[in-house]
Write an enzyme that holds these catalytic residues in place. Structure first.
Site, PDB file in Angstrom:
ATOM      1  N   LYS A 153      11.002  15.239  32.763  1.00 45.25           N
ATOM      2  CA  LYS A 153      10.782  14.694  31.410  1.00 45.25           C
ATOM      3  C   LYS A 153      12.055  13.975  30.976  1.00 45.25           C
ATOM      4  O   LYS A 153      13.163  14.448  31.238  1.00 45.25           O
ATOM      5  CB  LYS A 153      10.479  15.839  30.433  1.00 45.25           C
ATOM      6  CG  LYS A 153       8.997  16.090  30.271  1.00 45.25           C
ATOM      7  CD  LYS A 153       8.693  17.032  29.144  1.00 45.25           C
ATOM      8  CE  LYS A 153       8.666  16.322  27.791  1.00 45.25           C
ATOM      9  NZ  LYS A 153       7.576  15.359  27.651  1.00 45.25           N
ATOM     10  N   SER A 154      11.876  12.861  30.286  1.00 42.96           N
ATOM     11  CA  SER A 154      13.048  12.024  30.011  1.00 42.96           C
ATOM     12  C   SER A 154      14.116  12.774  29.218  1.00 42.96           C
ATOM     13  O   SER A 154      15.311  12.640  29.479  1.00 42.96           O
ATOM     14  CB  SER A 154      12.623  10.754  29.287  1.00 42.96           C
ATOM     15  OG  SER A 154      11.933  11.101  28.106  1.00 42.96           O
ATOM     16  N   SER A 155      13.680  13.622  28.269  1.00 45.20           N
ATOM     17  CA  SER A 155      14.676  14.346  27.465  1.00 45.20           C
ATOM     18  C   SER A 155      15.485  15.305  28.347  1.00 45.20           C
ATOM     19  O   SER A 155      16.680  15.488  28.161  1.00 45.20           O
ATOM     20  CB  SER A 155      13.985  15.113  26.344  1.00 45.20           C
ATOM     21  OG  SER A 155      12.911  15.844  26.874  1.00 45.20           O
ATOM     22  N   ALA A 167      15.933  14.885  31.615  1.00 46.03           N
ATOM     23  CA  ALA A 167      16.729  14.058  32.534  1.00 46.03           C
ATOM     24  C   ALA A 167      18.035  13.621  31.875  1.00 46.03           C
ATOM     25  O   ALA A 167      19.060  13.479  32.546  1.00 46.03           O
ATOM     26  CB  ALA A 167      15.923  12.845  32.963  1.00 46.03           C
ATOM     27  N   ARG A 168      18.000  13.432  30.569  1.00 44.59           N
ATOM     28  CA  ARG A 168      19.212  12.969  29.876  1.00 44.59           C
ATOM     29  C   ARG A 168      20.279  14.058  29.732  1.00 44.59           C
ATOM     30  O   ARG A 168      21.353  13.810  29.215  1.00 44.59           O
ATOM     31  CB  ARG A 168      18.827  12.397  28.507  1.00 44.59           C
ATOM     32  CG  ARG A 168      18.170  11.035  28.668  1.00 44.59           C
ATOM     33  CD  ARG A 168      17.566  10.538  27.408  1.00 44.59           C
ATOM     34  NE  ARG A 168      16.511   9.575  27.737  1.00 44.59           N
ATOM     35  CZ  ARG A 168      15.866   8.862  26.850  1.00 44.59           C
ATOM     36  NH1 ARG A 168      16.155   8.993  25.570  1.00 44.59           N
ATOM     37  NH2 ARG A 168      14.934   8.018  27.223  1.00 44.59           N
ATOM     38  N   THR A 228       6.555  23.726  43.341  1.00 38.19           N
ATOM     39  CA  THR A 228       7.945  24.172  43.462  1.00 38.19           C
ATOM     40  C   THR A 228       8.857  23.044  42.977  1.00 38.19           C
ATOM     41  O   THR A 228       8.659  21.884  43.319  1.00 38.19           O
ATOM     42  CB  THR A 228       8.249  24.550  44.923  1.00 38.19           C
ATOM     43  OG1 THR A 228       7.471  25.707  45.250  1.00 38.19           O
ATOM     44  CG2 THR A 228       9.718  24.885  45.133  1.00 38.19           C
ATOM     45  N   LEU A 229       9.806  23.403  42.137  1.00 37.39           N
ATOM     46  CA  LEU A 229      10.728  22.415  41.560  1.00 37.39           C
ATOM     47  C   LEU A 229      12.119  22.630  42.142  1.00 37.39           C
ATOM     48  O   LEU A 229      12.613  23.755  42.144  1.00 37.39           O
ATOM     49  CB  LEU A 229      10.782  22.573  40.034  1.00 37.39           C
ATOM     50  CG  LEU A 229       9.444  22.544  39.280  1.00 37.39           C
ATOM     51  CD1 LEU A 229       9.659  22.922  37.813  1.00 37.39           C
ATOM     52  CD2 LEU A 229       8.795  21.183  39.392  1.00 37.39           C
ATOM     53  N   GLU A 230      12.730  21.559  42.620  1.00 33.72           N
ATOM     54  CA  GLU A 230      14.122  21.658  43.099  1.00 33.72           C
ATOM     55  C   GLU A 230      14.998  21.230  41.937  1.00 33.72           C
ATOM     56  O   GLU A 230      15.183  20.042  41.697  1.00 33.72           O
ATOM     57  CB  GLU A 230      14.349  20.744  44.304  1.00 33.72           C
ATOM     58  CG  GLU A 230      13.449  21.052  45.490  1.00 33.72           C
ATOM     59  CD  GLU A 230      12.254  20.115  45.602  1.00 33.72           C
ATOM     60  OE1 GLU A 230      12.377  18.937  45.232  1.00 33.72           O
ATOM     61  OE2 GLU A 230      11.192  20.576  46.029  1.00 33.72           O
ATOM     62  N   GLN A 235       6.626  15.799  33.974  1.00 31.40           N
ATOM     63  CA  GLN A 235       5.407  15.021  33.680  1.00 31.40           C
ATOM     64  C   GLN A 235       4.657  14.826  34.985  1.00 31.40           C
ATOM     65  O   GLN A 235       5.264  14.428  35.993  1.00 31.40           O
ATOM     66  CB  GLN A 235       5.783  13.640  33.161  1.00 31.40           C
ATOM     67  CG  GLN A 235       6.230  13.619  31.722  1.00 31.40           C
ATOM     68  CD  GLN A 235       6.678  12.227  31.342  1.00 31.40           C
ATOM     69  OE1 GLN A 235       7.519  11.638  32.017  1.00 31.40           O
ATOM     70  NE2 GLN A 235       6.118  11.702  30.279  1.00 31.40           N
TER      71      GLN A 235
END
Lengths: 459, 221
Positions: B110-112, B114-115, B135-137, B156
């Site tokens: 999500k952009s928020s 990522a910032r 699974t998220l790295e 997203q």
């Protein structure tokens, strides 16, 4: 320093260290516990700190003004009582710490707490799970703890009170996050309800009534004999109550878990199934009660309609065994064994009625087509390898009732697992390692669905 | 390859599970806030795999080390996990996903999020028919520790229609008969699955492979 004080300081320091070794935990940040366990462990910590402060002031008082030797001896006995109480807590603390959220079926326990705390008299109750090395489930009777606590509190004044309505249930450490076998926990919750609601006392008149009508010479029986008879009836009744209670919580899934845990399939053709022991009724008797409870809750129609698992045939077979095949032999009181069994058979119907009374709105009943549809949908989703928390039918989404979900999942595992295995590349339904891998997955998906339903209904 | 719109995603979510075009995202919490015009927000789950210091001076992606590199951690909803600066962990989405046979997906930070220089995915592509929690790295690329709260929106999901050939398109829309068993149906973050390097390289004709032996205990008695 006089010798007696030196001895007392040494003994008190040893006890101080012993208490610290039980309640002081190593910091293990990767472990988290359920709220009930946190409450329990906090109680132990507070109790430990309180006990250690007490020991320090106990010694300081003695150092300031040496007491009469007789009084000192009497007070020394107090240390023994404190040690005894902490020795009984020793059994509970580490196993509760070991049962962190990665090693217990947390979603199942969260779900079970809800119907349990909806029972009149049990509102706000919580469940502390701990591990045991035994391949069995058990409830730690809090009556014993309370008794010890009372004696303890008379010595260590100002001790924190044991948290109210806290069920202490132990499960085998090996069953960590599995689902199906852990449904036997529902039986242990029955023990908790039985104790917490004081049902032993409610049943005592019926127990005496049944004995009076069955035992020749009841009036002239010795107190030890009478107590022994009462104890058998109390134990057996409580077991039957707990089985019925478990079915009242989750329906037939409890019977399946019981069959699996105790390998009833393997023993059903032996004479063992009719035999009572000192604390438990025979399996045949218990399955008669299971079947009766399932009929009362209308679940029987589901099982009659097309459930293909051999487990249902087994329930029917054992339930159909006549009472004349029940057997109880006692080496301790051989002459009383037969009449006490007869008294129990008279008493049994009262136990069923007690279960019906326990639940505010009655036990969880089979809801006919609604449950049938949800169970079938759950099975279909699991067959596609999908967590069955949001189900779609006729372009409408619905969330299954957790009891329908658990029963649907158990029936899927018993009857349809090969369909799932066949759908997956390079997997063979006759390869045991493949089968156990997918059983584990089905249990994980079902637990995830129970957890999801908690969130979906909460919002 | 067209990106599925909000309407198309919603429509797919209402298809019967027997139909191979069906999409499942569960639990879809606060659905009114979950959708964008062309994507669906996903939340962070409660289970993590934290890398642990290996017993050897290196990490070799082989069969033996697949399951020895991580410590499993549960962070209940309401609590948080601290990811130190420049550290990586494995997490998973709260949502279990089943993709249709003709739809691929991509998970994006999500952009928020990522910032804050937090990246949640380095292998973002999801194949058609996939099922499981993703699974998220997760990598904290910033200079400060970051708190992660399970249950918060973190990614997203963008879905794309895969063009199928004529024959495939006319097959009855019943569920697929065979599904890949690799990473099938996880509900926790899954550690990587590797074969030994000699297995992978032999397949392309490499016959000489240099390997490093693991440290061994030598008995000096």
């Amino acid at each position: 320093m006089p010798d007696s004080l030196a001895d007392l300081v040494r003994d008190a320091a040893s006890l101080h260290q012993f208490i610290g070794s039980i309640y002081k935990r190593r910091d293990e940040p990767e472990r988290t516990h359920r709220e009930a366990t946190v409450t329990f462990l906090k109680y132990i910590r507070d109790l430990g700190e309180n006990a250690q402060s007490f020991l320090q002031s106990f010694i300081e008082k003695d150092a300031e003004s040496p007491r009469d030797p007789d009084l000192a001896r009497f007070e020394r006995q107090g240390l023994t009582t404190i040690r005894g109480f902490w020795a009984s807590l020793h059994e509970l603390v580490r196993p509760a710490e070991d049962a962190h959220t990665l090693s217990i079926p947390g979603a199942l326990i969260d779900f079970l707490e809800k119907p349990l705390s909806a029972i009149p008299g049990l509102d706000g109750c919580r469940v502390v799970i701990s591990h045991t090395a035994e391949l069995n489930y058990l409830q730690y009777p809090r009556t014993d703890l309370r008794y010890h606590a009372q004696t303890y509190e008379a010595i260590v004044q100002g001790s924190p009170e044991f948290p109210k309505k806290l069920a202490l249930i132990a499960m085998p450490y090996s069953q960590g996050s599995s689902l199906f076998l852990n449904l036997v926990i529902c039986h242990e919750l029955g023990h908790f309800a039985f104790e917490e609601l004081g049902l032993e006392e409610r049943l005592s008149r019926d127990i005496d009534g049944a004995l009076k009508g069955t035992l020749a010479g009841y009036e002239n029986m010795s107190e030890p004999d009478l107590s022994w008879c009462r104890e058998r009836l109390k134990y057996w009744s409580e077991e039957i109550y707990c089985d019925r209670f478990a079915i009242g919580l989750i329906g037939p899934a409890y019977c399946f878990a019981y069959i699996e845990l105790f390998d009833i399939v393997g023993t059903s053709d032996t004479s063992d199934v009719g035999e009572f022991n000192d604390t438990h009724p025979s399996d045949a008797c218990r399955f008669w009660e299971h079947a009766d409870q399932l009929r009362n809750g209308d679940w029987w129609s589901l099982l009659e309609e097309g459930v293909r698992t051999s487990y249902v045939d087994l329930v029917k077979k054992l339930a159909a065994m006549p009472e004349s095949s029940y057997l109880y032999e006692s080496e301790e009181k051989p002459k009383l064994a037969e009449p006490v069994l007869a008294a129990f058979l008279k008493l049994k119907p009262k136990v069923g009625a007690l279960v019906a009374d326990t639940f505010r709105y009655g036990p969880r009943r089979f809801r006919g087509d609604l449950d049938r549809e949800e169970i079938n949908l759950v099975r279909t989703y699991l067959g596609h390898g999908v967590v069955p928390s949001t189900l779609v039918q006729d372009r409408k989404e619905r969330f299954p009732d957790p009891v329908a979900l658990i029963n649907g999942a158990y029936l899927f595992y018993l009857e349809s697992l090969p369909e799932l295995v066949r759908r997956i590349a390079n997997q063979n339904e006759h390869q045991l390692s493949h089968r156990s891998k997918w059983t584990e997955r089905v249990e994980m998906w079902t637990l995830k669905a129970i957890e999801d339903l908690g969130l979906l209904t909460h919002q | 390859m067209a990106v599925l719109s909000r309407k198309a995603i919603s429509s797919r979510l209402k298809i019967d599970i027997h139909d191979r075009r069906s999409l499942v995202v569960t639990p879809l919490l606060a659905p009114e806030e979950a959708f964008d015009d062309d994507s669906l927000d996903l939340r962070l789950g409660s289970f993590f795999l934290l890398p642990r210091v290996p017993g050897f001076p290196f990490y070799c992606p082989d069969e033996q080390s697949s399951f020895s590199f991580h410590t499993r951690v549960h962070v209940p909803l309401g609590d948080f996990l601290v990811v130190p600066a420049h550290q990586t962990i494995l997490g998973a989405t709260l949502e279990f996903i089943k993709l249709p046979y003709d739809v691929a997906g991509q998970i994006l930070t999500k952009s928020s999020v990522a910032r804050t220089f937090t990246v949640i995915e380095t292998a973002p592509w999801i194949h058609p028919n996939y099922r499981g929690c993703l699974t998220l790295e997760i990598a904290n690329g910033s200079n400060t520790p970051i708190l992660l709260y399970p249950g918060r929106r973190i990614g997203q999901l963008v879905l794309m229609q895969v063009s199928k050939d004529q024959k495939e398109r006319h097959r009855a829309p019943v569920a697929d008969r065979t599904l890949s068993s690799t990473y099938f149906g996880p509900v926790f973050p899954e550690p990587p699955e590797f074969k030994d390097p000699n297995h992978d390289l032999a397949a392309i004709g490499v016959r000489r492979i240099r390997i490093i032996a693991r440290p061994q205990l030598i008995d000096l008695t």
